[in-house]
Design a protein around this motif. Structure first.
Motif, short mmCIF file in Angstrom:
data_model
loop_
_atom_site.label_atom_id
_atom_site.label_comp_id
_atom_site.label_asym_id
_atom_site.label_seq_id
_atom_site.Cartn_x
_atom_site.Cartn_y
_atom_site.Cartn_z
N ILE A 66 0.54 -11.56 -0.79
CA ILE A 66 1.75 -11.36 0.18
C ILE A 66 1.98 -11.99 1.32
N ILE A 90 10.16 -5.70 4.06
CA ILE A 90 9.35 -5.58 2.85
C ILE A 90 8.05 -6.23 3.12
N ARG A 93 5.83 -3.66 4.66
CA ARG A 93 5.52 -2.33 3.84
C ARG A 93 4.70 -2.94 2.76
N TRP A 94 4.79 -3.80 2.13
CA TRP A 94 3.65 -4.59 1.17
C TRP A 94 2.50 -4.68 1.50
N GLU A 95 2.33 -5.28 2.74
CA GLU A 95 1.02 -5.53 3.30
C GLU A 95 0.29 -4.33 3.56
N THR A 98 -0.64 -2.86 0.00
CA THR A 98 -1.66 -3.41 -0.48
C THR A 98 -3.15 -3.36 0.13
N THR A 217 12.12 -1.37 -1.72
CA THR A 217 11.02 -2.18 -1.18
C THR A 217 10.13 -2.72 -2.29
N PHE A 218 9.63 -1.67 -3.17
CA PHE A 218 8.78 -2.12 -4.26
C PHE A 218 9.39 -3.24 -5.20
N GLY A 221 10.19 -6.45 -3.34
CA GLY A 221 8.84 -7.04 -2.95
C GLY A 221 7.83 -7.88 -4.21
N ALA A 225 5.07 -10.84 -4.52
CA ALA A 225 3.92 -10.65 -5.57
C ALA A 225 3.51 -11.71 -6.58
#
Length: 491
Positions: A66, A90, A93-95, A98, A217-218, A221, A225
């Motif tokens: 990411i 985004i 949040r993804w960081e 994960t 967000t998912f 994102g 990924a």
């Protein structure tokens, strides 16, 4: 010709600027590794190396690249304040997500990692505690990706450097106080130091406030990924291989030998990565921008390769010639068992320079599967070489096997880029590979089969010859003499 010279100058400038920042970090790392080696000894260095490998293994498996893809997405949307704000939210949040997944994976598998890595459950709780570094590091990586994507390179470099200084300054007294028991607390404190300074600089990034659902967000994102997938798999394959090799060493010779291997691995990758990472900063985006033009991209690959070989080869020869001195200065005399491995690994790095330079083409063409296949071939050959060659070569197979793996993977790489992009080495690069490669081989043979002053005298002579050849070629490409004369007259 003028256009070519400007291209070479841009390559050289990028390499020196980015490399300079890395050298400072490496000097800090040298001090840290030296003190750790003195305080913990080879066994402690081996334990720390396995802990770090577990973290990297899980991070590569759960991080999804990411931070790498986030840089690209932030940079692409920089002109639109709302889109860049959305991308940053985004990314953050993804960081965090994960990093949390990575932490949970380590906690769940801590007993497995302890038993497989150390042969007992002695380190189960230490590994579970260490898991928090995955969450901390993921958030920190996200902050740095934002700074890099917004081209705040100076602030990103400051955050990285200050984090490294703080982590070293605080962790070393912990090693002195707790010994081997201080490894995990030190890792956590170092991660917190990086997080603190990345937050200090990233919080200055002002973005619009957005109402973004977690489902949005998912799904948004996922694009990040997918882009980072090939980087993740490549990193995971390499780290998994390193983990298996370290476990094999422990089973054959014990934890001290893992420490010897950890020492030479750090030294060899430390110096080679100065050049490779510096190269990637400018080379990858330039190659990506002209990927549709085969002639132009192949020309750039040859230019980059020529510069890499001319700058990097004398450095490799110096490391081969003075391997014992490097081990003594960076670690202690108790690590001298690993000297032959370091020499073979530095020889292998000559082929790494070539492989890495042409391999960037896969990512620029969005053909990451080629990179994964070739990296898998390289690591499988390395593991097989160590497994089947141990009884005959002993500890030295760790370096010899690395050389075999790099040569074979280079052959596969050359064949694949010829198929993908009709790539072929330029005449001058064929000459450079033959001449500079011969110098490196002679340096390795001299250091392995000559002893005492003879070894150093012959190697110094070879290094001088290689340096003169490299300087002659660099001067033709960059007008170094003209630049020095102009600076002297101005002074």
């Amino acid at each position: 010709m003028i256009e070519n010279k400007e291209s070479y100058k841009q390559i050289f400038k990028s390499t020196t600027i980015v490399g300079g920042a890395q050298i400072i970090n490496i000097l800090i790392g040298i001090i840290r590794n030296k003190i750790i080696a003195i305080l913990l000894g080879p066994a402690g260095v081996g334990i720390a190396g396995i802990f770090q490998t577990i973290v990297e293994l899980v991070r590569n498996g759960t991080g999804l690249g990411i931070n790498f893809s986030g840089v690209k997405n932030v940079a692409e949307n920089n002109a639109d304040s709302q889109r860049v704000a959305r991308t940053i939210l985004i990314l953050r949040r993804w960081e965090f997500g994960t990093g949390l997944v990575g932490t949970l994976v380590v906690v769940i598998l801590c007993n497995f990692f302890s038993n497989y890595s150390f042969g007992s459950d002695k380190y189960t709780y230490s590994i579970a505690l260490m898991s928090v570094t995955l969450l901390i590091s993921a958030v920190s990586a996200g902050q740095l990706a934002i700074l890099q994507g917004l081209r705040r390179i100076k602030e990103m470099a400051k955050a990285t450097l200050l984090g490294s200084i703080l982590g070293t300054a605080v962790s070393l007294p912990i090693f002195w106080w707790l010994g081997i028991s201080g490894i995990v607390p030190s890792m956590i404190i170092t991660a917190l130091g990086s997080l603190f300074f990345s937050w200090i600089y990233a919080r200055k990034v002002i973005t619009e406030k957005l109402d973004l659902s977690w489902s949005q967000t998912f799904f948004e994102g996922l694009g990040m990924a997918k882009l980072g997938f090939f980087i993740v798999v490549n990193g995971f394959v390499a780290t998994a291989s390193l983990y298996v090799v370290r476990v094999m060493i422990r089973s054959h010779l014990g934890m001290e030998s893992v420490g010897y291997f950890q020492a030479v691995w750090i030294i060899s990758t430390m110096y080679v990565n100065i050049l490779l990472n510096s190269m990637l900063a400018d080379y990858f985006p330039r190659l990506s921008s002209i990927k549709e033009d085969k002639a132009a991209s192949n020309n750039l690959i040859n230019q980059q390769l020529e510069m890499t070989l001319l700058v990097g080869t004398p450095m490799l020869m110096g490391m081969i010639a003075f391997a014992s001195l490097s081990i003594s200065v960076l670690y202690t005399n108790s690590f001298h068992t690993a000297i032959p491995v370091l020499k073979w690994q530095m020889m292998a790095s000559f082929f790494t320079f070539i492989n890495y330079t042409i391999g960037v083409l896969y990512l620029s063409l969005n053909k990451g599967w080629y990179a994964i296949i070739i990296e898998s071939v390289r690591q499988l050959i390395y593991i097989a070489s160590v497994y089947f060659g141990w009884d005959y070569f002993g500890f030295s197979i760790l370096g010899i096997g690395f050389l075999i793996a790099n040569v074979v993977s280079l052959i596969v790489s050359v064949y694949s880029v010829r198929h993908l992009n009709s790539f072929s080495f330029s005449y001058i690069n064929i000459k450079n590979i033959l001449i500079l490669g011969s110098f490196v081989i002679l340096s390795l043979v001299t250091s392995l089969y000559f002893k005492g002053y003879i070894q150093y005298l012959v190697n110094i002579f070879l290094i001088i010859l290689a340096s003169v050849f490299s300087f002659y070629r660099l001067n033709k490409l960059l007008d170094i003499k003209k630049w020095i004369t102009a600076r002297y007259k101005k002074g």
